[in-house]
Scaffold this active site. Sequence first.
Site, PDB file in Angstrom:
ATOM      1  N   ASP A  44       0.780  -1.670   0.269  1.00 60.19           N
ATOM      2  CA  ASP A  44      -0.108  -0.193   0.176  1.00 60.19           C
ATOM      3  C   ASP A  44       0.724   1.487   0.290  1.00 60.19           C
ATOM      4  OD1 ASP A  44       1.406   0.057   2.477  1.00 60.19           O
ATOM      5  OD2 ASP A  44      -0.733  -0.222   3.516  1.00 60.19           O
ATOM      6  N   SER A  45       2.481   1.135   0.007  1.00 57.04           N
ATOM      7  CA  SER A  45       3.432   2.281  -0.066  1.00 57.04           C
ATOM      8  C   SER A  45       3.118   3.580  -1.447  1.00 57.04           C
ATOM      9  CB  SER A  45       4.530   1.951   0.227  1.00 57.04           C
ATOM     10  OG  SER A  45       4.596   0.696  -0.674  1.00 57.04           O
ATOM     11  N   ASP A  83      -0.810  -6.205  -0.095  1.00 55.83           N
ATOM     12  CA  ASP A  83      -1.539  -5.596   1.361  1.00 55.83           C
ATOM     13  C   ASP A  83      -2.709  -5.480   0.495  1.00 55.83           C
ATOM     14  OD1 ASP A  83       0.239  -4.460   3.226  1.00 55.83           O
ATOM     15  OD2 ASP A  83       1.002  -2.920   2.549  1.00 55.83           O
ATOM     16  N   LYS A 111      -0.937  -9.583   2.743  1.00 60.26           N
ATOM     17  CA  LYS A 111      -0.345  -8.894   3.548  1.00 60.26           C
ATOM     18  C   LYS A 111      -1.614  -7.679   4.944  1.00 60.26           C
ATOM     19  CE  LYS A 111       2.980  -5.817   4.134  1.00 60.26           C
ATOM     20  NZ  LYS A 111       2.277  -4.714   5.125  1.00 60.26           N
ATOM     21  N   GLU A 113      -1.212  -5.610   8.556  1.00 63.17           N
ATOM     22  CA  GLU A 113      -0.365  -5.183   9.274  1.00 63.17           C
ATOM     23  C   GLU A 113      -1.283  -5.720  10.902  1.00 63.17           C
ATOM     24  OE1 GLU A 113       0.430  -0.878   8.765  1.00 63.17           O
ATOM     25  OE2 GLU A 113       0.996  -1.539   6.586  1.00 63.17           O
ATOM     26  N   GLU A 178       9.491  -4.354  10.844  1.00 65.85           N
ATOM     27  CA  GLU A 178       9.751  -2.749  10.326  1.00 65.85           C
ATOM     28  C   GLU A 178      10.030  -2.440  10.938  1.00 65.85           C
ATOM     29  OE1 GLU A 178       6.876  -1.340   6.932  1.00 65.85           O
ATOM     30  OE2 GLU A 178       8.145   1.287   7.056  1.00 65.85           O
TER      31      GLU A 178
END
Length: 291
Positions: A44-45, A83, A111, A113, A178
């Site tokens: 999602d970056s 993501d 993925k 978070e 991270e």
Amino acid sequence: MKKDTAFLQAKKQRREPITMLTCYDYPTAALEERAGIDVIFVGDSVGTNVLGYSSPTEVTLEDIVHHLRAARRGVHDAFLLVDMPFGAYTSPDQALATARTLRRYGADGVKLEGGLGQAPIVRSLVDEGFDVCGHIGFTPQTGGPRATLQGRSFESARELWQSALALEAAGVHLLVLELVPEAVSKLITERLSIPTIGIGAGRYCDGQVQVVNDILGITPFRVRHAKLYASLGDLTAQAIEQYRADVEHGRFPEPAHVRDMRADEITKLEAWIQRDGARASGEAGRTQGDQ
Ligand code: KIV
């Protein structure tokens, strides 16, 4: 050979580092595939690196699907990880619906978070057959605009450790760490059976992930944990500036860039324009106007 989570697990067993890199489009996917990257990751970056958003929380499922479909066309052997965007996995049912959409558009794995609290969501995804990657430490979707090192105190490092174990027990196949102190990621990596993938988490993770724009020098600022392998931002700016100057000064196009036709054909065209061209265009205009 198509790379799957068993392949990544076997790499951990053999102590061979796993390579993972973000990717947001078809040409980059093809280049990463050609370079033999194990996990090509539509993160999602994409929001801040490509779409001009100020936060990854602005990224929608539609955004992710758009970039996933482009990357999918360039990926063959690599594991294509995607993501789940912010707000798209707030309950097990919503997470399943999101993961099904991403799988339909070509994701090999998803993925998400978050730590301990995400275990029920991970379990429901794994039970439905999804390959899942966790992500702890600094989590951009909820961590705010300043990326800061996590797990520096005993208490916060213990929380990371507990989250890592809970996510593994819930069934994650991979775990991104991270911005975690190297000593903490080393302990977690040694304890877990699944591979850990570090970003700003030191040398002892089972693999490394980087944001492709950071390592190619496209990101307009330096990122401390990223190594610069090229300066494509500067190169691109120079090339565009040169192109503008060439056009403005009549240096482009050059003869090599020009396509032409046979001399007798152009002579015929010129003669016809002199003889009938003006009349023909007038007639065409009248015909159109009459309709
Ligand atoms: O979206 C992303 O680029 C990520 C990496 C920081 C792992 O989640």
